[in-house]
Motif scaffolding. Structure first.
Motif, PDB file in Angstrom:
ATOM      1  N   PHE A 235      -2.527  -4.361   4.572  1.00 49.44           N
ATOM      2  CA  PHE A 235      -3.624  -3.395   4.570  1.00 49.44           C
ATOM      3  C   PHE A 235      -4.971  -4.102   4.619  1.00 49.44           C
ATOM      4  CE2 PHE A 235      -6.892  -1.164   2.102  1.00 49.44           C
ATOM      5  CZ  PHE A 235      -7.042  -0.042   2.899  1.00 49.44           C
ATOM      6  N   GLU A 236      -5.799  -3.702   5.556  1.00 51.35           N
ATOM      7  CA  GLU A 236      -7.167  -4.199   5.658  1.00 51.35           C
ATOM      8  C   GLU A 236      -8.067  -3.002   5.905  1.00 51.35           C
ATOM      9  OE1 GLU A 236      -7.696  -7.328   8.468  1.00 51.35           O
ATOM     10  OE2 GLU A 236      -5.940  -8.456   7.796  1.00 51.35           O
TER      11      GLU A 236
ATOM     12  N   ARG B 223       1.994  12.078  -3.749  1.00 51.20           N
ATOM     13  CA  ARG B 223       2.435  11.531  -2.461  1.00 51.20           C
ATOM     14  C   ARG B 223       1.480  10.455  -1.962  1.00 51.20           C
ATOM     15  NH1 ARG B 223       0.919  16.726  -0.997  1.00 51.20           N
ATOM     16  NH2 ARG B 223      -1.064  16.898   0.095  1.00 51.20           N
ATOM     17  N   ASN B 224       0.246  10.447  -2.515  1.00 45.07           N
ATOM     18  CA  ASN B 224      -0.749   9.456  -2.112  1.00 45.07           C
ATOM     19  C   ASN B 224      -0.892   8.304  -3.100  1.00 45.07           C
ATOM     20  OD1 ASN B 224      -1.639  10.832   0.279  1.00 45.07           O
ATOM     21  ND2 ASN B 224      -2.712  12.295  -1.031  1.00 45.07           N
TER      22      ASN B 224
ATOM     23  N   PRO C 169      -1.866   2.583   0.333  1.00 49.25           N
ATOM     24  CA  PRO C 169      -2.927   1.597   0.112  1.00 49.25           C
ATOM     25  C   PRO C 169      -4.313   2.103   0.510  1.00 49.25           C
ATOM     26  CG  PRO C 169      -1.545   0.972   1.976  1.00 49.25           C
ATOM     27  CD  PRO C 169      -0.838   2.092   1.290  1.00 49.25           C
ATOM     28  N   GLY C 170      -4.396   2.876   1.586  1.00 50.44           N
ATOM     29  CA  GLY C 170      -5.697   3.404   1.996  1.00 50.44           C
ATOM     30  C   GLY C 170      -6.243   4.387   0.985  1.00 50.44           C
TER      31      GLY C 170
ATOM     32  N   ARG D 160      -9.854   5.768  -3.612  1.00 52.11           N
ATOM     33  CA  ARG D 160     -10.059   6.221  -4.992  1.00 52.11           C
ATOM     34  C   ARG D 160     -10.867   5.206  -5.790  1.00 52.11           C
ATOM     35  NH1 ARG D 160      -4.383   7.327  -4.650  1.00 52.11           N
ATOM     36  NH2 ARG D 160      -3.932   5.720  -6.207  1.00 52.11           N
ATOM     37  N   ASP D 161     -10.586   3.929  -5.581  1.00 56.25           N
ATOM     38  CA  ASP D 161     -11.343   2.893  -6.288  1.00 56.25           C
ATOM     39  C   ASP D 161     -12.831   2.962  -5.929  1.00 56.25           C
ATOM     40  OD1 ASP D 161      -9.096   1.944  -7.549  1.00 56.25           O
ATOM     41  OD2 ASP D 161      -8.768   0.286  -6.146  1.00 56.25           O
ATOM     42  N   HIS D 162     -13.124   3.213  -4.659  1.00 62.30           N
ATOM     43  CA  HIS D 162     -14.521   3.286  -4.241  1.00 62.30           C
ATOM     44  C   HIS D 162     -15.201   4.547  -4.778  1.00 62.30           C
ATOM     45  CE1 HIS D 162     -15.283  -0.183  -1.657  1.00 62.30           C
ATOM     46  NE2 HIS D 162     -14.007  -0.122  -1.311  1.00 62.30           N
ATOM     47  N   VAL D 163     -14.475   5.649  -4.865  1.00 65.39           N
ATOM     48  CA  VAL D 163     -15.042   6.869  -5.449  1.00 65.39           C
ATOM     49  C   VAL D 163     -15.386   6.628  -6.912  1.00 65.39           C
ATOM     50  CG1 VAL D 163     -14.582   9.269  -6.072  1.00 65.39           C
ATOM     51  CG2 VAL D 163     -13.873   8.421  -3.841  1.00 65.39           C
ATOM     52  N   ALA D 164     -14.465   6.014  -7.647  1.00 64.68           N
ATOM     53  CA  ALA D 164     -14.715   5.738  -9.064  1.00 64.68           C
ATOM     54  C   ALA D 164     -15.920   4.823  -9.236  1.00 64.68           C
ATOM     55  CB  ALA D 164     -13.476   5.103  -9.691  1.00 64.68           C
TER      56      ALA D 164
END
Length: 305
Positions: free
Chosen positions: A85-86, A274-275, A279-280, A285-289
């Motif tokens: 994943f990139e 399901r998500n 990886p995407g 989610r990390d960026h939203v947090a």
């Protein structure tokens, strides 16, 4: 063909030895010999032949060596969660459900983060009309952001932070003429914020415990309309502490601590399982947090220098 046979073939072509291939695979030489016999029948070629004390590959085996190795690497990448994943190559649109107050603070820093790391990713913000879980289950919404209410039982959540509620009123409001205590706070006319027209909440419960009651003179469906109404009247609204201070100042508003104890507001993320290991989605989610923890709005960049 059995994927395990391809792994045996790869080991044989790399080692040119049944015994060393068996050691590499963690099995017995007899098992590798049986697999080699099956491979010879399937390919129609001896693959490895005796040459003195060792074995050498046939021309067909040499042709297959890199192809088999590449095929197995591809299979491993498919089966390994998140392998390869990139974010820079991600082409996807994510939907986020949030109140207008949260949106105003998060959209800017989130857009900056996404644009820098994944220029082909788009973000669509939706109002809270679909809150409560079904939209996550149905796939209409990727992430629900804010104060999480009742959710479907399978929904996954992540706590981000807590925020205190504060009062907000126009800078010249008479409330600021003296110390704001619980009685003066309750005596002011208030703006309620509710999409469903609710007039009571935690503030009213806390006041009732002190024998006080406030008047909610107007109920509006959004924080934006409440802030504008507070700017133009002597009505008092509520907002989150340390959230968009530049925006409040630009509107001519001033915040103040609520003069009694009120439980803080929990902000979090919700998504469908399901998500969970996608990886995407995890990356998003990390960026939203991170954007919630570093909000911004009009004028806020100037305040931070």
């Amino acid at each position: 063909m059995d994927l395990n046979l391809l792994r045996v073939l790869d080991a044989l072509l790399q080692e040119n030895s049944v015994s060393r291939a068996a050691e590499r695979l963690g099995t017995s030489p007899a098992a590798v010999s049986r697999s080699l016999a099956r491979l010879r029948r399937a390919v129609g070629d001896p693959l490895l032949v005796r040459a003195g004390q060792g074995m050498v590959p046939t021309p067909r085996a040499l042709e297959l060596r890199e192809e088999v190795s590449a095929l197995l690497r591809g299979c491993d990448n498919v089966l390994r969660p998140g392998a390869g994943f990139e974010a820079v190559h991600l082409q996807r649109t994510f939907t986020v459900q949030a109140t207008d107050l949260i949106l105003a603070g998060v959209a800017g820093p989130l857009a900056d983060r996404i644009r820098a790391a994944a220029p082909h990713v788009d973000v669509v913000f939706l109002p809270e009309a679909l809150e409560g879980g079904p939209a996550l289950r149905q796939g209409t919404v990727d992430v629900e952001l804010g104060v999480l209410g009742q959710l479907d039982p399978e929904i996954r959540t992540r706590h981000i932070t807590q925020k205190r509620l504060v009062g907000v009123a126009r800078t010249g409001h008479p409330l600021f003429d003296k110390r704001i205590d619980a009685r003066r706070f309750a005596a002011a006319d208030h703006i309620g914020i509710s999409r469903h027209g609710k007039r009571r909440g935690p503030i009213d419960q806390a006041l009732a415990e002190r024998g006080l009651q406030r008047r909610v003179a107007v109920v509006v469906p959004s924080h934006t309309s409440a802030m504008i109404l507070a700017r133009d009247t002597d009505l008092v609204a509520l907002t989150l502490a340390d959230w968009l201070p530049g925006t409040a100042a630009a509107l001519g508003l001033r915040t103040f601590p609520i003069p009694f104890d009120v439980a803080p507001i929990d902000l979090g993320l919700a998504w469908h399982p399901r998500n969970s290991v996608d990886p995407g989605h995890s990356w998003f989610r990390d960026h939203v947090a991170a954007a919630v923890l570093a909000p911004s709005g009009p004028g806020d960049q100037n305040l931070r220098g």
